[in-house]
Design an enzyme around this catalytic site. Structure first.
Site, PDB file in Angstrom:
ATOM      1  N   ASP A   1      -5.497 -10.815  81.362  1.00  0.00           N
ATOM      2  CA  ASP A   1      -4.844 -11.828  80.532  1.00  0.00           C
ATOM      3  C   ASP A   1      -3.752 -11.176  79.683  1.00  0.00           C
ATOM      4  OD1 ASP A   1      -5.043 -14.715  79.490  1.00  0.00           O
ATOM      5  OD2 ASP A   1      -4.990 -13.489  77.668  1.00  0.00           O
TER       6      ASP A   1
ATOM      7  N   TYR B   1       2.487 -10.280  73.256  1.00  0.00           N
ATOM      8  CA  TYR B   1       1.655  -9.092  73.005  1.00  0.00           C
ATOM      9  C   TYR B   1       2.497  -7.809  73.068  1.00  0.00           C
ATOM     10  CZ  TYR B   1      -2.179 -12.365  74.111  1.00  0.00           C
ATOM     11  OH  TYR B   1      -3.038 -13.439  74.158  1.00  0.00           O
TER      12      TYR B   1
ATOM     13  N   LYS C   1       1.924 -15.868  79.366  1.00  0.00           N
ATOM     14  CA  LYS C   1       2.105 -17.067  78.532  1.00  0.00           C
ATOM     15  C   LYS C   1       3.523 -17.144  77.977  1.00  0.00           C
ATOM     16  CE  LYS C   1      -2.614 -16.133  77.066  1.00  0.00           C
ATOM     17  NZ  LYS C   1      -2.721 -14.660  76.951  1.00  0.00           N
TER      18      LYS C   1
ATOM     19  N   HIS D   1       1.654 -20.909  75.234  1.00  0.00           N
ATOM     20  CA  HIS D   1       0.832 -20.129  74.296  1.00  0.00           C
ATOM     21  C   HIS D   1       0.257 -20.968  73.149  1.00  0.00           C
ATOM     22  CE1 HIS D   1       0.166 -15.634  73.381  1.00  0.00           C
ATOM     23  NE2 HIS D   1      -0.806 -16.343  72.845  1.00  0.00           N
TER      24      HIS D   1
END
Ligand code: A2P
Length: 280
Positions: free
Chosen positions: A46, A51, A76, A109
């Protein structure tokens, strides 16, 4: 058992547990832990643009040597990229950063919310329109959302392709029953981020007691409770022993009584990031 999969509403198979990469430091760490996680047996990775480690995650995926078709890779679209053109651009950026030529799952997201935007529902529909196109073009095998409550999902459910996944904050101390129930009724598979409450679960007295009974760790009890609720946990760890331990949850079963005991715990796991009030 860890090879087990669910079928999404479009028939695509998704592993019953995945490996989370939020808060995993970019660079060598991310590369190493993703490689290790895949070698240990995780098949669902994931990721997300926000990130800020997708290039390293991609390198870890490659280093594992596992054939691409055996993996299930998620990314995402971040909030600043909501909308039709920008979502498409963001998708191709993640694809390039990860070094892949398709994704298994692409997610919105966070939904735009009424506190931030008068036309929040329109914004979400525009983003979703791009997601549908990417899906129809075969660039991504399944599409979905994150952090959606039923009222965010409602108009997307009326569009040509419906969300197949909703990834939400979910753990024994934050159970979101209305959202989970809505998703189950509407054929949307739920994924759990922060399955350990980013650590908040680990010293809960009731969970410690249950862990002792099964001779498992509290983390394993949390993951098992999530799996028995047919939700997909996405534990994050950069510690080799924990990466392995979090996958070792298929040799025991919580009794209905212990499941119920966890279901009745007071809420103690919420991060505070409410999709209706976030400002990011
Ligand atoms: P670390 O990455 O240093 O190993 P969540 O998945 O809910 O976001 O929780 C992630 C946090 O929980 C991280 O701080 C991670 O630490 C820690 N963690 C992950 N797995 C375990 C485990 N099996 N036991 C204890 N802590 C864990």
């Amino acid at each position: 058992m860890e090879d087990k999969t669910y079928k999404l509403s479009n028939g695509v198979e998704i592993p019953v547990i995945g490996y989370g990469t939020w808060q995993t430091p970019d660079g060598e760490t991310a590369e190493k832990v993703v490689d290790l996680a895949i070698k240990d047996g995780y098949r669902l990775i994931d990721a997300a643009a926000v990130y800020k480690n997708e290039e390293s995650v991609g390198k870890g995926i490659k280093a594992s040597g596992i054939p691409r078709e055996e993996l299930f890779i998620t990314s995402k679209v971040w909030n600043k990229d909501r909308g039709y053109e920008t979502t498409k651009k963001a998708f191709y950026k993640s694809l390039e950063d990860l070094g892949l030529d398709y994704l298994d799952l692409y997610l919105i997201h966070w939904p735009a919310n009424a506190k931030q935007f008068e036309n929040w529902d329109e914004i979400n529909k525009e983003t979703w329109r791009a997601m549908i196109e990417l899906y129809k073009e075969g660039k991504v095998r399944a599409i979905g959302v994150c952090n959606c409550k039923p009222h965010h999902l409602k108009s997307l459910m009326e569009m040509e392709v419906k969300p197949m996944v909703n990834q939400i904050e979910y753990n024994p101390g934050n159970r979101q029953p209305e959202t989970v129930e809505y998703c189950k009724k509407n054929g949307i598979r739920v994924e759990a981020y922060s399955p350990l409450g980013t650590g908040r679960m680990l010293d809960n007295p009731a969970l410690l007691e249950i862990a002792k009974k099964y001779q498992k760790s509290v983390a394993q009890i949390c993951l098992r409770w999530i799996i028995q609720n047919e939700v997909i946990p996405l534990p994050k760890s950069i510690t080799p022993s924990r990466i392995k331990q979090n996958l070792d949850v298929f040799d025991f079963e919580l009794t209905p009584e212990d499941m119920e005991r966890i279901n009745e715990l007071p809420d103690f796991g919420f991060s505070g990031n409410d999709p209706d009030t976030i400002t990011f």
